[in-house]
Design a protein around this motif. Structure first.
Motif, PDB file in Angstrom:
ATOM      1  N   GLY A 235       0.809  -1.211   0.000  1.00  0.00           N
ATOM      2  CA  GLY A 235       0.000   0.000   0.000  1.00  0.00           C
ATOM      3  C   GLY A 235       0.842   1.260   0.000  1.00  0.00           C
ATOM      4  N   LEU A 236       1.920   1.248   0.776  1.00  0.00           N
ATOM      5  CA  LEU A 236       2.820   2.407   0.833  1.00  0.00           C
ATOM      6  C   LEU A 236       3.462   2.660  -0.532  1.00  0.00           C
ATOM      7  CD1 LEU A 236       4.414   4.557   2.441  1.00  0.00           C
ATOM      8  CD2 LEU A 236       6.095   2.770   2.968  1.00  0.00           C
ATOM      9  N   LEU A 237       3.945   1.606  -1.176  1.00  0.00           N
ATOM     10  CA  LEU A 237       4.574   1.757  -2.485  1.00  0.00           C
ATOM     11  C   LEU A 237       3.567   2.207  -3.544  1.00  0.00           C
ATOM     12  CD1 LEU A 237       6.899  -1.400  -2.516  1.00  0.00           C
ATOM     13  CD2 LEU A 237       7.564   0.988  -2.142  1.00  0.00           C
ATOM     14  N   LEU A 238       2.356   1.689  -3.451  1.00  0.00           N
ATOM     15  CA  LEU A 238       1.323   2.101  -4.400  1.00  0.00           C
ATOM     16  C   LEU A 238       1.036   3.596  -4.265  1.00  0.00           C
ATOM     17  CD1 LEU A 238      -0.806   1.079  -6.516  1.00  0.00           C
ATOM     18  CD2 LEU A 238      -2.412   0.951  -4.601  1.00  0.00           C
ATOM     19  N   GLY A 239       0.883   4.045  -3.016  1.00  0.00           N
ATOM     20  CA  GLY A 239       0.594   5.453  -2.785  1.00  0.00           C
ATOM     21  C   GLY A 239       1.754   6.371  -3.138  1.00  0.00           C
ATOM     22  N   GLY A 240       2.988   5.907  -2.914  1.00  0.00           N
ATOM     23  CA  GLY A 240       4.142   6.760  -3.141  1.00  0.00           C
ATOM     24  C   GLY A 240       4.678   6.739  -4.558  1.00  0.00           C
ATOM     25  N   LEU A 241       4.623   5.570  -5.220  1.00  0.00           N
ATOM     26  CA  LEU A 241       5.235   5.430  -6.547  1.00  0.00           C
ATOM     27  C   LEU A 241       4.240   5.517  -7.701  1.00  0.00           C
ATOM     28  CD1 LEU A 241       7.760   2.492  -5.924  1.00  0.00           C
ATOM     29  CD2 LEU A 241       8.236   4.944  -5.959  1.00  0.00           C
ATOM     30  N   VAL A 242       3.034   5.023  -7.495  1.00  0.00           N
ATOM     31  CA  VAL A 242       2.091   4.870  -8.601  1.00  0.00           C
ATOM     32  C   VAL A 242       1.056   5.997  -8.666  1.00  0.00           C
ATOM     33  CG1 VAL A 242       0.269   3.387  -9.561  1.00  0.00           C
ATOM     34  CG2 VAL A 242       2.374   2.369  -8.673  1.00  0.00           C
ATOM     35  N   LEU A 243       0.442   6.298  -7.552  1.00  0.00           N
ATOM     36  CA  LEU A 243      -0.731   7.180  -7.583  1.00  0.00           C
ATOM     37  C   LEU A 243      -0.446   8.631  -7.961  1.00  0.00           C
ATOM     38  CD1 LEU A 243      -3.045   5.897  -4.727  1.00  0.00           C
ATOM     39  CD2 LEU A 243      -2.775   5.147  -7.089  1.00  0.00           C
ATOM     40  N   PRO A 244       0.689   9.242  -7.581  1.00  0.00           N
ATOM     41  CA  PRO A 244       0.912  10.624  -8.038  1.00  0.00           C
ATOM     42  C   PRO A 244       0.890  10.755  -9.561  1.00  0.00           C
ATOM     43  CG  PRO A 244       2.391  10.119  -6.224  1.00  0.00           C
ATOM     44  CD  PRO A 244       1.720   8.828  -6.599  1.00  0.00           C
ATOM     45  N   ALA A 245       1.571   9.839 -10.270  1.00  0.00           N
ATOM     46  CA  ALA A 245       1.555   9.887 -11.734  1.00  0.00           C
ATOM     47  C   ALA A 245       0.180   9.518 -12.277  1.00  0.00           C
ATOM     48  CB  ALA A 245       2.624   8.941 -12.303  1.00  0.00           C
ATOM     49  N   SER A 246      -0.503   8.593 -11.615  1.00  0.00           N
ATOM     50  CA  SER A 246      -1.856   8.231 -12.047  1.00  0.00           C
ATOM     51  C   SER A 246      -2.800   9.416 -11.927  1.00  0.00           C
ATOM     52  CB  SER A 246      -2.374   7.061 -11.198  1.00  0.00           C
ATOM     53  OG  SER A 246      -1.636   5.887 -11.428  1.00  0.00           O
ATOM     54  N   MET A 247      -2.618  10.207 -10.884  1.00  0.00           N
ATOM     55  CA  MET A 247      -3.451  11.387 -10.689  1.00  0.00           C
ATOM     56  C   MET A 247      -3.304  12.355 -11.869  1.00  0.00           C
ATOM     57  SD  MET A 247      -3.340  14.114  -7.519  1.00  0.00           S
ATOM     58  CE  MET A 247      -1.563  14.335  -7.668  1.00  0.00           C
ATOM     59  N   VAL A 248      -2.060  12.619 -12.266  1.00  0.00           N
ATOM     60  CA  VAL A 248      -1.819  13.529 -13.390  1.00  0.00           C
ATOM     61  C   VAL A 248      -2.398  12.955 -14.674  1.00  0.00           C
ATOM     62  CG1 VAL A 248      -0.050  14.669 -14.775  1.00  0.00           C
ATOM     63  CG2 VAL A 248       0.235  14.494 -12.288  1.00  0.00           C
ATOM     64  N   ARG A 249      -2.186  11.663 -14.913  1.00  0.00           N
ATOM     65  CA  ARG A 249      -2.703  11.027 -16.132  1.00  0.00           C
ATOM     66  C   ARG A 249      -4.230  11.075 -16.173  1.00  0.00           C
ATOM     67  NH1 ARG A 249      -1.772   4.743 -16.766  1.00  0.00           N
ATOM     68  NH2 ARG A 249      -3.219   4.820 -15.002  1.00  0.00           N
ATOM     69  N   SER A 250      -4.870  10.831 -15.042  1.00  0.00           N
ATOM     70  CA  SER A 250      -6.331  10.811 -15.005  1.00  0.00           C
ATOM     71  C   SER A 250      -6.926  12.180 -15.279  1.00  0.00           C
ATOM     72  CB  SER A 250      -6.811  10.308 -13.631  1.00  0.00           C
ATOM     73  OG  SER A 250      -6.429   8.969 -13.415  1.00  0.00           O
ATOM     74  N   LEU A 251      -6.317  13.221 -14.720  1.00  0.00           N
ATOM     75  CA  LEU A 251      -6.911  14.554 -14.813  1.00  0.00           C
ATOM     76  C   LEU A 251      -6.441  15.334 -16.027  1.00  0.00           C
ATOM     77  CD1 LEU A 251      -6.875  15.570 -11.047  1.00  0.00           C
ATOM     78  CD2 LEU A 251      -8.729  14.581 -12.385  1.00  0.00           C
ATOM     79  N   GLU A 252      -5.248  15.028 -16.533  1.00  0.00           N
ATOM     80  CA  GLU A 252      -4.761  15.693 -17.744  1.00  0.00           C
ATOM     81  C   GLU A 252      -5.033  14.867 -19.000  1.00  0.00           C
ATOM     82  OE1 GLU A 252      -3.802  18.711 -17.550  1.00  0.00           O
ATOM     83  OE2 GLU A 252      -3.723  18.781 -15.362  1.00  0.00           O
ATOM     84  N   THR A 253      -5.441  13.608 -18.800  1.00  0.00           N
ATOM     85  CA  THR A 253      -5.739  12.635 -19.874  1.00  0.00           C
ATOM     86  C   THR A 253      -4.561  12.429 -20.825  1.00  0.00           C
ATOM     87  OG1 THR A 253      -6.738  14.252 -21.403  1.00  0.00           O
ATOM     88  CG2 THR A 253      -8.196  13.238 -19.772  1.00  0.00           C
ATOM     89  N   CYS A 254      -3.351  12.675 -20.346  1.00  0.00           N
ATOM     90  CA  CYS A 254      -2.128  12.446 -21.126  1.00  0.00           C
ATOM     91  C   CYS A 254      -1.028  11.946 -20.194  1.00  0.00           C
ATOM     92  CB  CYS A 254      -1.657  13.737 -21.812  1.00  0.00           C
ATOM     93  SG  CYS A 254      -2.677  14.273 -23.202  1.00  0.00           S
ATOM     94  N   TRP A 255      -0.047  11.327 -20.799  1.00  0.00           N
ATOM     95  CA  TRP A 255       1.115  10.838 -20.049  1.00  0.00           C
ATOM     96  C   TRP A 255       2.324  11.680 -20.431  1.00  0.00           C
ATOM     97  CZ3 TRP A 255       1.771   7.711 -16.030  1.00  0.00           C
ATOM     98  CH2 TRP A 255       3.061   7.262 -15.735  1.00  0.00           C
ATOM     99  N   TYR A 256       2.896  12.394 -19.437  1.00  0.00           N
ATOM    100  CA  TYR A 256       3.989  13.332 -19.701  1.00  0.00           C
ATOM    101  C   TYR A 256       5.324  12.881 -19.091  1.00  0.00           C
ATOM    102  CZ  TYR A 256       0.337  16.593 -21.175  1.00  0.00           C
ATOM    103  OH  TYR A 256      -0.710  17.182 -21.830  1.00  0.00           O
TER     104      TYR A 256
END
Length: 326
Positions: free
Chosen positions: A79-100
């Motif tokens: 859970g810690l790794l998911l929150g720290g490594l995955v979700l910040p980038a997922s947040m940007v991808r979800s709301l900007e609808t692009c991968w930067y």
């Protein structure tokens, strides 16, 4: 674009203007993006801090460093790794609808996402099996479940998820973008929506574990309830129907499992249905269901806080020691 989203969309552009092969970008209105950025940031903070607290409590409390808690510790690490490594980038991808963040990090992110989410499922499966043996076979529990066996459970959870995660990434499957055709474009990172893995992915990491969890938990609850009634029949104490240690632990496990089913079932059902309807389910719905699934990792530490006395008491002790140093 789905007509139901038109009021939420400000414009449709490209992820990289002037670049051939760029993915299209849906620009959501500020009235939608700003609150969601705040909401997702709070979710990430709660996931990281909650699971970090569980890890610290188990690591710094010698009386909690028993083999049973190794599964909870490993689950919290995921859970810690998911929150720290995955979700910040997922947040940007979800709301900007692009991968930067580049193609290399897309591969890493997709692989980590699959591994960390799926290892959570198998940890919950082994936790339910552990509770089954503790309640239904208490005489053999200590002898059968050795430290080595718990380590094997943890290694199996991480190993199976890692093999599947790397297999998806290294096989370089074409992905389905929701306009009903396959292509690759710059600014996209869609590994979890691959057409070729949707059904297999759901069967291996949802339906098989859930079948095991539900069947095992049903048996555990029945036996724990029976034990509680036997205690009452011998003691004739009305309170004996409630304070049974096995029954309380079983009810807490039921809440953990119910939380998992509530969070993950919509996403996996969508994953199964999507190929049947020719991949016509909107990406927006996929993103919503994926974030609901991520909430499972946030809720688990909260369940410990509310339903496990050892968690609350140890938290108080650690916080008191921490504040005394300042």
């Amino acid at each position: 674009m789905n007509s139901s989203l038109q009021g939420l969309v400000e414009a449709v552009t490209l992820c990289f203007e002037g670049l051939n092969g760029s993915c299209s970008r849906i620009v959501y209105t500020s009235a939608l993006r700003v609150p969601l950025y705040l909401l997702f940031t709070v979710i990430v903070i709660l996931i990281v801090s909650g699971n970090l607290l569980v890890i610290c409590i188990i690591l710094f409390s010698p009386h909690l460093q028993m083999a049973t808690n190794y599964l909870i510790l490993s689950l919290s690490v995921a859970g810690l790794l998911l929150g720290g490594l995955v979700l910040p980038a997922s947040m940007v991808r979800s709301l900007e609808t692009c991968w930067y963040f580049g193609e290399a990090f897309c591969d890493f992110h997709s692989t980590a996402d699959i591994i960390l989410c799926n290892t959570t499922v198998w940890h919950l499966t082994f936790i339910s099996i552990d509770r089954y043996l503790a309640v239904c076979h208490p005489m053999h529990y200590q002898n059968r479940l050795t430290k080595r066996l718990y380590i094997a459970m943890i290694a199996s959870s991480w190993g199976l998820s890692s093999v599947f995660g790397f297999a998806i990434t290294l096989s370089n499957l074409e992905v389905v973008i929701k306009e009903n055709f396959q292509k690759t474009c710059v600014g996209g990172c869609f590994a979890l929506h691959a057409k070729e893995i949707g059904v297999e992915y759901s069967i291996v990491f949802y339906f098989i574990p859930v079948s095991i969890i539900v069947s095992v938990y049903s048996r555990v609850f029945f036996v724990a309830r029976k034990h509680s009634k036997l205690i009452y029949s011998y003691t004739h104490n009305p309170k004996a129907l409630n304070p049974s240690k096995d029954l309380k632990a079983t009810k807490t496990l039921g809440i953990v499992i119910g939380n998992f089913l509530f969070c993950w079932t919509p996403f996996f059902m969508c994953n199964i249905i999507d190929p049947i309807v020719n991949h016509s389910i909107p990406s927006f719905l996929y993103e919503v269901l994926m974030w609901i699934a991520y909430l499972n990792t946030m809720f688990n530490p909260l369940i410990y806080a509310f339903f496990y006395r050892w968690f609350r008491e140890t938290t108080k002790v650690l916080l008191n020691k921490l504040f005394k140093q300042f």
